[in-house]
Design an enzyme around this catalytic site. Structure first.
Site, PDB file in Angstrom:
ATOM      1  CG  ASP A   1       1.763   2.911   4.784  1.00 20.54           C
ATOM      2  OD1 ASP A   1       0.354   2.537   4.498  1.00 20.54           O
ATOM      3  OD2 ASP A   1       2.492   2.209   4.139  1.00 20.54           O
TER       4      ASP A   1
ATOM      5  CG  ASP B   1       0.230   0.228   2.522  1.00 22.68           C
ATOM      6  OD1 ASP B   1       1.295   0.456   2.372  1.00 22.68           O
ATOM      7  OD2 ASP B   1      -0.603   0.323   3.743  1.00 22.68           O
TER       8      ASP B   1
ATOM      9  CG  ASP C   1      -3.337   2.940   5.696  1.00 27.89           C
ATOM     10  OD1 ASP C   1      -4.656   2.578   4.774  1.00 27.89           O
ATOM     11  OD2 ASP C   1      -2.641   2.004   5.688  1.00 27.89           O
TER      12      ASP C   1
HETATM   13  P1  UTP Z   1       2.291  -1.531   6.413  1.00 30.16           P
HETATM   14  O1  UTP Z   1       2.067  -2.242   6.696  1.00 30.16           O
HETATM   15  O2  UTP Z   1       1.833  -0.308   5.384  1.00 30.16           O
HETATM   16  O3  UTP Z   1       3.904  -2.280   6.228  1.00 30.16           O
HETATM   17  O4  UTP Z   1       2.834  -0.579   7.440  1.00 30.16           O
HETATM   18  P2  UTP Z   1       5.318  -1.602   5.697  1.00 30.16           P
HETATM   19  O5  UTP Z   1       6.525  -1.095   6.268  1.00 30.16           O
HETATM   20  O6  UTP Z   1       5.150  -0.164   4.409  1.00 30.16           O
HETATM   21  O7  UTP Z   1       5.156  -1.587   3.902  1.00 30.16           O
HETATM   22  P3  UTP Z   1       4.407  -2.185   3.170  1.00 30.16           P
HETATM   23  O8  UTP Z   1       5.094  -2.415   1.512  1.00 30.16           O
HETATM   24  O9  UTP Z   1       2.824  -1.247   3.157  1.00 30.16           O
HETATM   25  O10 UTP Z   1       3.447  -3.847   2.853  1.00 30.16           O
HETATM   26  C1  UTP Z   1       3.489   0.420   8.274  1.00 30.16           C
HETATM   27  C2  UTP Z   1       3.933   0.986   9.327  1.00 30.16           C
HETATM   28  O11 UTP Z   1       2.882   2.114  10.180  1.00 30.16           O
HETATM   29  C3  UTP Z   1       2.553   1.275  11.411  1.00 30.16           C
HETATM   30  C4  UTP Z   1       3.293  -0.254  11.230  1.00 30.16           C
HETATM   31  O12 UTP Z   1       3.941  -0.461  12.209  1.00 30.16           O
HETATM   32  C5  UTP Z   1       4.169   0.094  10.061  1.00 30.16           C
HETATM   33  O13 UTP Z   1       5.635   0.431  10.768  1.00 30.16           O
HETATM   34  N1  UTP Z   1       0.982   0.615  11.509  1.00 30.16           N
HETATM   35  C6  UTP Z   1       0.303   0.861  10.602  1.00 30.16           C
HETATM   36  C7  UTP Z   1       0.805   1.169  12.283  1.00 30.16           C
HETATM   37  O14 UTP Z   1       1.123   2.130  14.118  1.00 30.16           O
HETATM   38  N2  UTP Z   1      -0.544   1.160  13.102  1.00 30.16           N
HETATM   39  C8  UTP Z   1      -1.669   0.751  11.941  1.00 30.16           C
HETATM   40  O15 UTP Z   1      -2.434   0.825  12.372  1.00 30.16           O
HETATM   41  C9  UTP Z   1      -1.091  -0.181  11.221  1.00 30.16           C
HETATM   42 MN    MN Z   2       2.439   0.234   3.862  1.00 29.02          MN
END
Ligand code: UTP
Ligand code: MN
Length: 512
Positions: free
Chosen positions: A327, A325, A436
């Site tokens: 973020d 995704d 996100d």
């Molecule tokens: P992600 O699941 O998007 O992982 O969460 P990522 O590292 O970006 O990897 P991919 O490539 O998308 O799979 C990003 C960060 O946001 C935090 C997670 O702990 C991670 O460090 N996070 C995610 C939260 O703090 N709360 C949430 O509800 C979701």
């Molecule tokens: Mn991510």
């Protein structure tokens, strides 16, 4: 080099294993063995000594001038010689344990060949040079340059399987073991190099051993073949479907997408969108696509609240080339101005036709069950929007060209969208991308930035470090010092690392 243990020298045969009553009488009076404990270990040494005694060899407990053969394991000739000279000064044969085991097999002292003699700088020694690393992932620098991908892929698959089986403890153990290997500067070639490394439990070591010796782990191969594992992967791969839901469906014999579509299951809005865009959402998002999404989000934010800031977080901030995704963290330099921002951003995006699905929440704890199955400990209370973007092909291509120009790399002809078009899956002029959005007040921005940059294991380890080593509680909102009973403020990630007594680790080295 670690100094060798010094032993008291005795010149009598007292204490020799040969006087033990399980041993045979000495059959080779001209041969007196001494087994060096260093690197061999006390229990293996005791076992081999007894074996020698049983075969009629004299095995000395202590090194002395009587000793004619010094048996070593994984030591270089140079280090043993230096030690021996400081002990007795006698020119005994310095032999590898292979001479000993061959002699045991032969039932007599075999001829000493070159390969039995300790090398001056044993070649093995270079190879088996043990690694060392601090035990918390947040104390280590882990880049994307993983020298042990074969091993970490195996461990990560078992972690994934554990997580899909509701065995989070085991999952974390595998993740920690994989993270240790990811941080090593070179490929692991032998188990002996791993001695003394943290977080490598018996189970992980068995898997590593399997892969090193046989090229693959039987447990990993069996898991890959497991119907349950594959069904859980496919079903939880649907956006909006967590482990609990997937398990319920499997119990009702729904193990694939077609079966789900044909079934009478009622799907919530997120799951409907997840199923509709399954293929797109399981196609990794590229860096260029992330750029294209960023441009859209920046435009949305700028038009509803000029001066607000958008920061790319998650894996892309750590330098990953693809992600599941994209973020973003949004804030405004004036505290309070960010309030109410999310609904405005969302309605701008919606009015421009960029949203295929969105769910905005004030308090994401409530989303724990419906959301994409994240552990609740990761949840925080920011204003947050889970969405599925409709990314126009034009925007995607534009960003790709811009990136290519910037990087001056060769044109790449097989982008995911191009591939799906070649395969004739419809010439749809857009692709779905999971996005996100998180809004934080500027006072919490540094904590949110640190908490959302990941990796997930790095975050988990930061919180564990804070709690166990510093008596502090770290979240994506704040850092609380339990001893001083007060919050520690920070306006940058660097300050948070300093509060925690940790060396600053930049995002690109948080890929634990
Ligand atoms: P992600 O699941 O998007 O992982 O969460 P990522 O590292 O970006 O990897 P991919 O490539 O998308 O799979 C990003 C960060 O946001 C935090 C997670 O702990 C991670 O460090 N996070 C995610 C939260 O703090 N709360 C949430 O509800 C979701
Ligand atoms: Mn991510």
């Amino acid at each position: 080099m670690v100094p060798l243990k010094r032993r008291k020298v005795v010149s009598s045969g007292a204490g020799s294993a040969g006087s033990d009553d399980v041993t045979s009488p000495t059959r080779f009076p001209q041969v007196v063995l001494f087994l060096l404990e260093r690197k061999m270990g006390a229990s293996r040494r005791a076992f081999l000594s007894q074996l020698g005694g049983k075969n009629g060899f004299q095995v000395e407990e202590l090194c002395s001038e009587r000793v004619t053969h010094v048996i070593c394991e994984n030591n270089s000739g140079e280090e043993v010689r230096r030690w021996l000279e400081s002990q007795v000064g006698s020119p005994a044969h310095l032999l590898d344990v292979s001479w000993f085991t061959e002699s045991m097999r032969a039932g007599r002292p075999v001829e000493i060949l070159d390969r039995h003699k300790l090398q001056e700088q044993q070649i093995n020694e270079v190879e088996v040079e043990a690694f060392s690393t601090p035990s918390y992932a947040c104390q280590r620098r882990t880049t994307l340059d993983n020298h042990n991908a074969v091993l970490t892929d195996a461990l990560s698959l078992l972690a994934e399987n554990a997580e899909l089986s509701d065995e989070d403890g085991r999952g974390v153990a595998f993740r920690r073991a994989a993270a240790v290997l990811k941080s090593l500067p070179e490929p692991v070639t032998g188990l002996t190099q791993l001695r003394g490394l943290p977080c490598l439990g018996g189970h992980s070591l068995r898997v590593i051993k399997d892969v090193l010796e046989n090229g693959a782990s039987s447990e990993v191969e069996a898991t890959k073949q497991s119907e349950r594992f594959n069904a859980l992967k496919v079903l939880t791969g649907i956006f909006g479907v967590g482990v609990k839901t997937a398990e319920r469906w499997i119990r009702e014999r729904i193990v694939g997408l077609q079966q789900l579509q044909d079934s009478e299951q009622t799907l919530n809005r997120a799951q409907q969108a997840g199923l509709r865009h399954y293929e797109d959402l399981n196609q990794p998002v590229t860096r260029a696509e992330a750029d294209a999404v960023a441009a859209v989000v920046e435009e949305a934010v700028a038009s509803v609240l000029p001066g607000a800031r958008v920061t790319l977080i998650g894996g892309f901030r750590r330098g990953k080339l693809t992600g599941h995704d994209v973020d973003f963290l949004i804030t405004h330099p004036e505290e309070g101005r960010e309030a109410g921002l999310m609904p405005k951003v969302v309605s701008w995006l919606d009015s421009q036709g960029f949203l295929l699905y969105q769910k905005t929440s004030r308090n994401s704890y409530l989303e724990a069950e419906d959301g994409p199955g994240r552990p609740s400990s990761n949840m925080d209370r920011f204003e947050r929007c889970f969405s599925v973007f409709k990314l126009p092909e034009e925007a995607r291509r534009g960003a790709e060209e811009a990136r290519r120009g910037a990087e001056e790399t060769e044109p790449c002809s097989s982008s995911p969208a191009a591939v799906s078009q070649v395969k004739g899956e419809g010439l749809k002029p857009w692709r779905a991308v999971r996005v996100d959005l998180v809004v934080s007040p500027i006072s919490q921005f540094a904590f949110a930035l640190l908490g959302w940059t990941g990796s997930k294991l790095f975050e988990r380890e930061l919180r564990r470090w804070a709690g166990h080593e510093k008596a502090m509680s770290l979240s994506s909102h704040a850092l609380y010092d339990n001893r001083q009973s007060r919050y520690l403020r920070a306006s940058s990630e660097e300050e948070i690392f300093a509060h925690l007594g940790l060396e600053f680790i930049p995002p690109s080295e948080r890929n634990a």
